[in-house]
Enzyme design. Structure first.
Site, short mmCIF file in Angstrom:
data_model
loop_
_atom_site.label_atom_id
_atom_site.label_comp_id
_atom_site.label_asym_id
_atom_site.label_seq_id
_atom_site.Cartn_x
_atom_site.Cartn_y
_atom_site.Cartn_z
N ASP A 1 -21.58 -6.41 11.37
CA ASP A 1 -20.94 -5.69 12.47
C ASP A 1 -20.27 -6.69 13.43
OD1 ASP A 1 -23.26 -6.65 13.60
OD2 ASP A 1 -23.90 -4.73 14.47
N SER A 2 -20.42 -7.98 13.10
CA SER A 2 -19.63 -9.00 13.80
C SER A 2 -18.15 -8.80 13.50
CB SER A 2 -20.08 -10.40 13.38
OG SER A 2 -19.95 -10.57 11.98
N ASP B 1 -23.97 -4.20 7.57
CA ASP B 1 -24.75 -3.96 8.79
C ASP B 1 -24.70 -2.49 9.16
OD1 ASP B 1 -26.12 -5.98 10.15
OD2 ASP B 1 -24.25 -6.98 10.69
N LYS C 1 -28.34 -3.88 6.37
CA LYS C 1 -29.12 -4.72 7.30
C LYS C 1 -29.32 -3.96 8.60
CE LYS C 1 -27.35 -8.65 9.20
NZ LYS C 1 -27.29 -8.28 10.64
N GLU D 1 -31.08 -4.28 12.57
CA GLU D 1 -31.58 -5.22 13.56
C GLU D 1 -32.86 -4.70 14.21
OE1 GLU D 1 -28.67 -6.39 16.47
OE2 GLU D 1 -27.22 -6.98 14.94
N GLU E 1 -32.14 -15.04 13.55
CA GLU E 1 -31.01 -15.53 14.35
C GLU E 1 -31.48 -16.02 15.71
OE1 GLU E 1 -27.68 -12.85 14.62
OE2 GLU E 1 -26.62 -14.15 16.04
O1 KIV Z 1 -22.93 -9.30 11.99
C1 KIV Z 1 -23.15 -10.44 11.57
O2 KIV Z 1 -22.24 -11.21 11.26
C2 KIV Z 1 -24.53 -10.87 11.46
C3 KIV Z 1 -24.78 -12.29 11.09
C4 KIV Z 1 -24.48 -13.19 12.22
C5 KIV Z 1 -26.14 -12.49 10.58
O3 KIV Z 1 -25.41 -10.10 11.66
#
Ligand code: KIV
Length: 264
Positions: free
Chosen positions: A44-45, A83, A112, A114, A181
């Site tokens: 989600d980055s 994510d 993924k 969080e 992280e």
């Molecule tokens: O969203 C992302 O890029 C991440 C990584 C930094 C692990 O969660």
């Protein structure tokens, strides 16, 4: 043979460190696959690195699916993880299953999530449904408002114990790996030793089983200051600026297009 979650586990068992890299589009995903990156993360980055948001919080399921499908088209043989964006799994296990299913229907192989605590319960339900889950502990960006900024986590003994307990709970719930992280290296090494599933670090020191970087940091596309933990392995951003200036100069000088690049 497509890479699977079991290959990451095998890397840990053999003591071989591996990498994961974020990807948001077909062209870059194809190049990362060509480089042999086993796991690509549609993070989600994408929000702050690709779409211009200041955090990951505004990212929607629609945006994640759009970028996820692009990565699937570019690198179908890699292990592809998406994510779950903020708000897409917080209401109920049923909401989490619906969101995660949309990613698997789009061709990704896992999701993924969080956080620890209640996220372990959601993880258990997803895993029961056949949805592979990667955990994410420490400086989890979706918690930026709760943390009061992007601050290293796990520094007090209480926070350290909480992260260790969360990692064990995620493993018991069936997570196939955990991103660590923004935590002290010693804590990341302790988590890595405490669980049988692979840990993947970013800003968590060298003691993890694997390392992940944001692709624009890795390639030197990110402008301005990079996080302390990131390293640019190329200057692609400078190359883009130089190439575009050269194109512009050639057009201004009337030397492009020349005969070789024109039809008769
Ligand atoms: O969203 C992302 O890029 C991440 C990584 C930094 C692990 O969660």
């Amino acid at each position: 043979m497509p890479i699977t979650i079991h290959d990451l586990r095998a890397h840990k068992e053999r003591g071989e460190r591996f990498v994961m890299v974020t990807a948001y589009d077909t062209a870059i995903a194809r190049l990362l696959a060509e480089a042999g990156v086993p796991a690509l993360l549609v993070g989600d980055s994408v929000g702050n690195n690709h779409l211009g948001y200041s955090t990951t919080l505004p990212v929607t399921m629609g945006e994640m699916l759009h970028h996820g499908r692009a990565v699937v088209r570019g690198a179908p043989g890699q292990l592809l993880i998406a994510d779950m964006p903020f708000g897409s799994y917080h209401q109920s296990a049923a909401q989490a299953v619906a969101s995660a299913s949309a990613f698997l229907k789009a061709g990704l192989h896992g999701v993924k999530l969080e956080g620890g605590g209640w996220v372990a319960g959601v993880t258990e339900r997803l895993v029961e449904c056949g949805i592979p889950v990667m955990g994410h502990l420490g400086l989890t960006p979706q918690f930026v408002n709760a943390f009061g900024g992007f601050r290293v986590q796990g520094r007090s003994s209480q926070a350290r114990e909480r992260i260790l307990a969360d990692a064990r709970a995620l493993e018991s719930a069936g997570a196939f790996s955990i991103v660590l992280e923004g935590i002290p290296s010693e804590l990341a090494a302790a988590v890595t030793a405490a669980v049988a599933i692979p840990t993947i670090g970013i800003g968590a020191g060298p003691g993890c089983d694997g390392q992940v970087l944001v692709v624009y940091d890795l390639l030197g596309i990110t402008r301005g200051s990079m996080p302390k933990f990131a390293r640019a392995y190329a200057d692609i951003g400078d190359s883009i600026v130089a190439a575009t200036r050269a194109f512009s100069d050639d057009v201004a000088a009337g030397v492009f297009p020349d005969d070789a690049h024109s039809y008769r």
